[in-house]
Design an enzyme around this catalytic site. Structure first.
Site, PDB file in Angstrom:
ATOM      1  N   ASP A  36       0.844  -1.204   0.000  1.00  0.00           N
ATOM      2  CA  ASP A  36       0.000   0.000   0.000  1.00  0.00           C
ATOM      3  C   ASP A  36       0.877   1.251   0.000  1.00  0.00           C
ATOM      4  O   ASP A  36       1.423   1.635   1.037  1.00  0.00           O
ATOM      5  CB  ASP A  36      -0.924   0.016   1.228  1.00  0.00           C
ATOM      6  N   GLU A  38       1.935   5.203  -0.161  1.00  0.00           N
ATOM      7  CA  GLU A  38       1.470   6.578   0.054  1.00  0.00           C
ATOM      8  C   GLU A  38       2.279   7.441  -0.901  1.00  0.00           C
ATOM      9  O   GLU A  38       3.432   7.124  -1.210  1.00  0.00           O
ATOM     10  CB  GLU A  38       1.694   7.030   1.508  1.00  0.00           C
ATOM     11  N   HIS A 205      -4.318   5.640   6.168  1.00  0.00           N
ATOM     12  CA  HIS A 205      -3.406   6.368   5.270  1.00  0.00           C
ATOM     13  C   HIS A 205      -1.962   6.358   5.755  1.00  0.00           C
ATOM     14  O   HIS A 205      -1.125   7.078   5.209  1.00  0.00           O
ATOM     15  CB  HIS A 205      -3.871   7.804   5.000  1.00  0.00           C
TER      16      HIS A 205
HETATM   17  P1  AMP Z   1      -4.435   5.441   0.687  1.00  0.00           P
HETATM   18  O1  AMP Z   1      -3.762   4.143   0.406  1.00  0.00           O
HETATM   19  O2  AMP Z   1      -5.901   5.388   0.711  1.00  0.00           O
HETATM   20  O3  AMP Z   1      -3.841   5.973   1.965  1.00  0.00           O
HETATM   21  O4  AMP Z   1      -4.063   6.444  -0.475  1.00  0.00           O
HETATM   22  C1  AMP Z   1      -2.879   6.379  -1.195  1.00  0.00           C
HETATM   23  C2  AMP Z   1      -2.521   7.754  -1.711  1.00  0.00           C
HETATM   24  O5  AMP Z   1      -3.594   8.264  -2.494  1.00  0.00           O
HETATM   25  C3  AMP Z   1      -2.260   8.808  -0.658  1.00  0.00           C
HETATM   26  O6  AMP Z   1      -0.941   8.759  -0.156  1.00  0.00           O
HETATM   27  C4  AMP Z   1      -2.508  10.064  -1.459  1.00  0.00           C
HETATM   28  O7  AMP Z   1      -1.424  10.357  -2.294  1.00  0.00           O
HETATM   29  C5  AMP Z   1      -3.689   9.665  -2.327  1.00  0.00           C
HETATM   30  N1  AMP Z   1      -4.949  10.008  -1.659  1.00  0.00           N
HETATM   31  C6  AMP Z   1      -5.698   9.208  -0.862  1.00  0.00           C
HETATM   32  N2  AMP Z   1      -6.785   9.857  -0.406  1.00  0.00           N
HETATM   33  C7  AMP Z   1      -6.730  11.098  -0.939  1.00  0.00           C
HETATM   34  C8  AMP Z   1      -7.562  12.259  -0.863  1.00  0.00           C
HETATM   35  N3  AMP Z   1      -8.694  12.261  -0.141  1.00  0.00           N
HETATM   36  N4  AMP Z   1      -7.176  13.371  -1.538  1.00  0.00           N
HETATM   37  C9  AMP Z   1      -6.062  13.381  -2.276  1.00  0.00           C
HETATM   38  N5  AMP Z   1      -5.235  12.316  -2.397  1.00  0.00           N
HETATM   39  C10 AMP Z   1      -5.546  11.199  -1.737  1.00  0.00           C
HETATM   40 MG    MG Z   2      -2.572   3.881   2.210  1.00  0.00          MG
HETATM   41 MG    MG Z   3      -3.973   2.466  -0.585  1.00  0.00          MG
END
Ligand code: AMP
Ligand code: MG
Ligand code: MG
Length: 233
Positions: A36, A38, A205
């Site tokens: 996963d 970021e 996140h």
């Molecule tokens: P996640 O695995 O859901 O934490 O998301 C992976 C990446 O997607 C994050 O590190 C951000 O770069 C992008 N991301 C996730 N949610 C958002 C959001 N609400 N707004 C903008 N970018 C996001």
């Molecule tokens: Mg993530």
């Molecule tokens: Mg993710």
């Protein structure tokens, strides 16, 4: 009289057995590499629209049969196209500027990961299927959606002229399998966990926590008989 004797007397042995932890069905993969990323990001109202660069590269190695995370890889990665994290990004991911300043370039991180996975493959005698290896066990990547490997890594490597190793071209999109399995609306990974009676552990996140929780979801899906097949080849 023991519970078992009583059950036999009452002809209820089968019921008692079916209440115990279900036996896990045979799965196509022995081990899963739950990943996963970021990445750098900006709020939707921000006028800056930059391409995403990976800033955290976490992978947990999940043993399907024993329902257990047996190893973890985590590396912070230094963004070079936009070295300064937006406040929005730090807020969302919890990743601090100092952590990425002390991170490694993406190519270095990929090399480190390659070494890590090679060592684990030797240790657990596992390999990717059809990979010309003589390993007795198989593994596959698992991600929540196609974004991590299908969009983020692919696009960044293209921009930076980094060769993408073959292993990153096939994966299981567990979100797609979960949708097919649950057939009800849910919101995000935490919503999926909630559907199966689990709560997100740690911080959403944070890549490592997201990966660990995705592995927990996988475990629960396996218990429920979902067969984990590649969704992207
Ligand atoms: P996640 O695995 O859901 O934490 O998301 C992976 C990446 O997607 C994050 O590190 C951000 O770069 C992008 N991301 C996730 N949610 C958002 C959001 N609400 N707004 C903008 N970018 C996001
Ligand atoms: Mg993530
Ligand atoms: Mg993710």
């Amino acid at each position: 009289m023991s519970t078992r004797e009583l059950a036999r007397k009452l002809d209820a042995l089968e019921i008692i057995y079916s209440d115990s932890k279900p036996k896990r069905i045979t799965q196509p993969f022995d081990y899963l590499l739950v990943l996963d990323f970021e990445a750098t990001c900006w709020s939707s109202t921000d006028s800056k629209k930059h391409p995403a660069e990976i800033i955290e590269f976490p992978v947990v190695l999940y043993d399907v049969k024993n329902d257990k995370i047996i190893a973890e890889f985590q590396q912070y990665v230094m963004p070079v196209e936009n070295p300064k994290l937006s406040d929005f990004c730090t807020e969302l991911t919890g990743i601090q500027q100092k952590q990425v300043d002390n991170g490694v370039p993406l190519q270095t991180c990929l090399n480190q990961f390659s070494r890590w996975i090679s060592e684990k493959m030797r240790l657990y005698d596992m390999g990717f299927p059809n990979d010309d290896n003589q390993r007795s066990k198989t593994c596959a990547f698992v991600t929540w959606s196609d974004w991590d490997l299908g969009t983020c890594l692919r696009k960044e490597c293209n921009r930076k002229n980094i060769r993408i190793e073959k292993m990153f071209r096939k994966w299981i999109d567990i979100r797609a399998l979960f949708k097919r399995f649950i057939r009800r609306p849910f919101v995000g990974l935490s919503g999926a966990l909630a559907e199966l009676g689990l709560t997100f552990e740690g911080t959403e996140h944070c890549g490592l926590h997201d990966a660990r929780n995705t592995a927990r979801l996988v475990g629960k899906m396996v218990d429920k008989g979902v067969v984990l097949q590649l969704t992207r080849r």
